[in-house]
Scaffold this active site. Structure first.
Site, PDB file in Angstrom:
ATOM      1  CG  PHE A 134      -2.023   0.910   1.244  1.00 18.52           C
ATOM      2  CD1 PHE A 134      -3.200   0.615   0.570  1.00 18.52           C
ATOM      3  CD2 PHE A 134      -1.935   2.117   1.926  1.00 18.52           C
ATOM      4  CE1 PHE A 134      -4.264   1.500   0.573  1.00 18.52           C
ATOM      5  CE2 PHE A 134      -3.000   3.006   1.925  1.00 18.52           C
ATOM      6  CZ  PHE A 134      -4.167   2.702   1.244  1.00 18.52           C
ATOM      7  CG  ASP A 211      -0.995  -2.314   6.642  1.00 20.25           C
ATOM      8  OD1 ASP A 211      -2.136  -2.559   7.094  1.00 20.25           O
ATOM      9  OD2 ASP A 211      -0.679  -1.231   6.129  1.00 20.25           O
ATOM     10  CE1 TYR A 236      -9.994   3.411   6.346  1.00 18.54           C
ATOM     11  CE2 TYR A 236      -8.988   4.238   8.359  1.00 18.54           C
ATOM     12  CZ  TYR A 236      -8.899   3.954   7.019  1.00 18.54           C
ATOM     13  OH  TYR A 236      -7.736   4.185   6.341  1.00 18.54           O
ATOM     14  CE  LYS A 237      -8.740   0.475   4.518  1.00 18.94           C
ATOM     15  NZ  LYS A 237      -7.302   0.352   4.261  1.00 18.94           N
ATOM     16  NE  ARG A 386      -9.845  -1.976  -3.678  1.00 17.23           N
ATOM     17  CZ  ARG A 386      -9.376  -1.576  -2.511  1.00 17.23           C
ATOM     18  NH1 ARG A 386      -8.368  -2.227  -1.942  1.00 17.23           N
ATOM     19  NH2 ARG A 386      -9.900  -0.545  -1.886  1.00 17.23           N
TER      20      ARG A 386
HETATM   21  C1  LIG Z   1      -6.485   1.456   4.148  1.00 17.46           C
HETATM   22  C2  LIG Z   1      -5.043   1.137   4.362  1.00 17.46           C
HETATM   23  C3  LIG Z   1      -4.180   2.033   5.016  1.00 17.46           C
HETATM   24  C4  LIG Z   1      -4.696   3.375   5.443  1.00 17.46           C
HETATM   25  O1  LIG Z   1      -3.875   4.064   6.333  1.00 17.46           O
HETATM   26  P1  LIG Z   1      -4.463   5.376   7.019  1.00 17.46           P
HETATM   27  O2  LIG Z   1      -3.357   5.879   7.842  1.00 17.46           O
HETATM   28  O3  LIG Z   1      -5.686   4.980   7.783  1.00 17.46           O
HETATM   29  O4  LIG Z   1      -4.853   6.317   5.938  1.00 17.46           O
HETATM   30  C5  LIG Z   1      -2.869   1.644   5.223  1.00 17.46           C
HETATM   31  N1  LIG Z   1      -2.418   0.438   4.784  1.00 17.46           N
HETATM   32  C6  LIG Z   1      -3.228  -0.435   4.133  1.00 17.46           C
HETATM   33  C7  LIG Z   1      -2.702  -1.762   3.676  1.00 17.46           C
HETATM   34  C8  LIG Z   1      -4.549  -0.100   3.893  1.00 17.46           C
HETATM   35  O5  LIG Z   1      -5.338  -0.956   3.246  1.00 17.46           O
END
Ligand SMILES: *Cc1c(COP(=O)(O)O)cnc(C)c1O
Length: 410
Positions: A134, A211, A236-237, A386
């Site tokens: 990411f 992660d 939040y997911k 997705r």
């Molecule tokens: C959604 C997501 C993030 C988001 O990070 P934020 O700090 O909340 O913006 C980070 N890593 C992965 C793999 C994600 O899917």
């Protein structure tokens, strides 16, 4: 298969789904203009209980207790980062108490944990990371490499699959301080073999940082049993915490002595926050990972979501998740593949996370018309739609409606 038998299949699966009654607990699952919500992997839906909890918190806890709430004997706000962390550890992470906190954002916690790892492996100059991780993860370690004068070792990942133990074995050396990977790849949905990769990293003397943003609340996690050192993820997911809800961090208890290596020393990570004394002294355990005042308001929804997840169990969530993505694959093969769509996610259920990515040139132009029809997937470069059905809130009929709309646009 005919469309009517595909639709009948959705109704059968819904009728047999033990989690189906939980959909009623979400705010108006079939109201508004939403025909099919397929983006649970980016932003989960709110529970009805969340609206009531937020209202009640403002009126009675904030409004009534005021400053006393931080230390209220019944449920002191100051302990929420650890209280919610422990709940999350037990409901979703496979983590014994005392190893998880809720705080900051995933990005900020990634920074703190990656710096902790590097400080815990002095003299080692390399961080292993993959090219399809990411963006925020890649940017964070690029910044740390510049800041701490370290080298990045990039693993080239197949964007339609993901990271394998062999690739990690070929990348780690006696100079590796840290291996940073996503457990479920945000693009392909590939589910990495975390236990095998941890073993390889540890044999080289390196630490691992996972992660879990696309895993938590979707696939089963056994962080303690898998020998994970450090982990972060979003709430939040699949955890439905709401836009910008704070993240969580896991630090295995064996590494608690290293947490003061995190670089943002603040009063909330101090041994005694209200002593107000000179000089930083870290709190014992994972509390030292905290920096500033916890975002209490943004944590309020988590209790309701964890209640639901604990009742449902993550094992049942994973079972339904695989049935949902199997059904997505069935519809894709029947309707979309003949129109030039390719599936760029693992078909092997053992390697498939909670979403399926479909690719076709020109897909970016379909997002707007789909959203106008109330069908809400998301789009990721290049050409990827997705499809992320959230097991607690998505029905099979909803998946049918969404992919039917996509088919008619093609
Ligand atoms: C959604 C997501 C993030 C988001 O990070 P934020 O700090 O909340 O913006 C980070 N890593 C992965 C793999 C994600 O899917």
């Amino acid at each position: 298969m005919t469309s009517s038998s595909l639709q009948a299949r959705a109704l059968e699966l819904d009728a047999a789904d033990p989690l189906a009654p939980l959909r009623e607990q979400f705010l108006a699952p079939d109201d508004f203009d939403v025909v099919s919500y397929l983006d649970g992997n980016s932003l989960g839906r709110p529970l009805r209980a969340t609206a009531a909890l937020l209202d009640g918190f403002v009126r009675t806890q904030w409004g009534g207790q005021l400053i006393r709430g931080w230390n209220s004997p019944a449920d002191p706000w100051l302990s929420w980062p650890e209280r919610l962390g422990d709940r999350l550890g037990s409901a979703a992470l496979g983590a014994a108490p005392g190893q998880v906190v809720v705080a900051d954002s995933t990005t900020v916690l990634l920074y703190k944990l990656a710096r902790t790892a590097v400080a815990a492996r002095p003299g080692r100059r390399e961080i292993v990371v993959d090219t399809d991780n990411f963006p925020t993860d890649r940017y964070i370690v690029e910044g740390i490499a510049a800041e701490c004068d370290l080298d990045l070792v990039w693993i080239e990942t197949d964007p339609a699959a993901g990271i394998t133990p062999d690739q990690v074995a070929a990348a780690v050396t006696s100079s590796t301080a840290l291996v940073l990977l996503s457990h479920v790849a945000y693009r392909s949905g590939w589910l990495a073999d975390a236990a095998a990769i941890n073993e390889i990293a540890h044999a080289a003397g390196a630490l691992t940082l996972w992660d879990l943003s696309h895993s938590v609340g979707s696939v089963e996690l056994s962080l303690d049993d898998w020998g994970v050192d450090l982990a972060v993820g979003c709430t939040y997911k699949y955890l439905n915490g709401g836009p910008g809800a704070p993240a969580f961090a896991y630090v295995a208890s064996a590494l608690h002595g290293a947490v003061e290596g995190q670089p943002i020393h603040g009063w909330m990570g101090h041994r005694d926050s209200f002593e107000m004394g000179p000089g930083y002294e870290p709190a014992p355990g994972i509390r030292a990972l905290l920096s500033g005042t916890p975002p209490i308001l943004a944590m309020v929804p988590l209790d309701a979501n964890l209640d639901m997840l604990s009742t449902a169990t993550i094992q049942a969530v994973r079972r339904k998740s695989l049935q949902l993505t199997d059904y997505v694959l069935l519809l894709a093969d029947e309707w979309l593949v003949p129109h030039g769509v390719t599936v760029v996610s693992p078909r092997d259920p053992a390697r498939r996370g909670g979403h399926v990515t479909l690719r076709r040139e020109g897909f970016a132009a379909l997002l707007e018309p789909l959203w106008q029809r109330g069908v809400i997937p998301d789009y990721r470069q290049p050409d990827g739609l997705r499809i992320g059905p959230a097991p607690l809130s998505t029905s099979f009929a909803e998946v049918y409606r969404g992919l039917d709309a996509l088919r008619s646009l093609l």
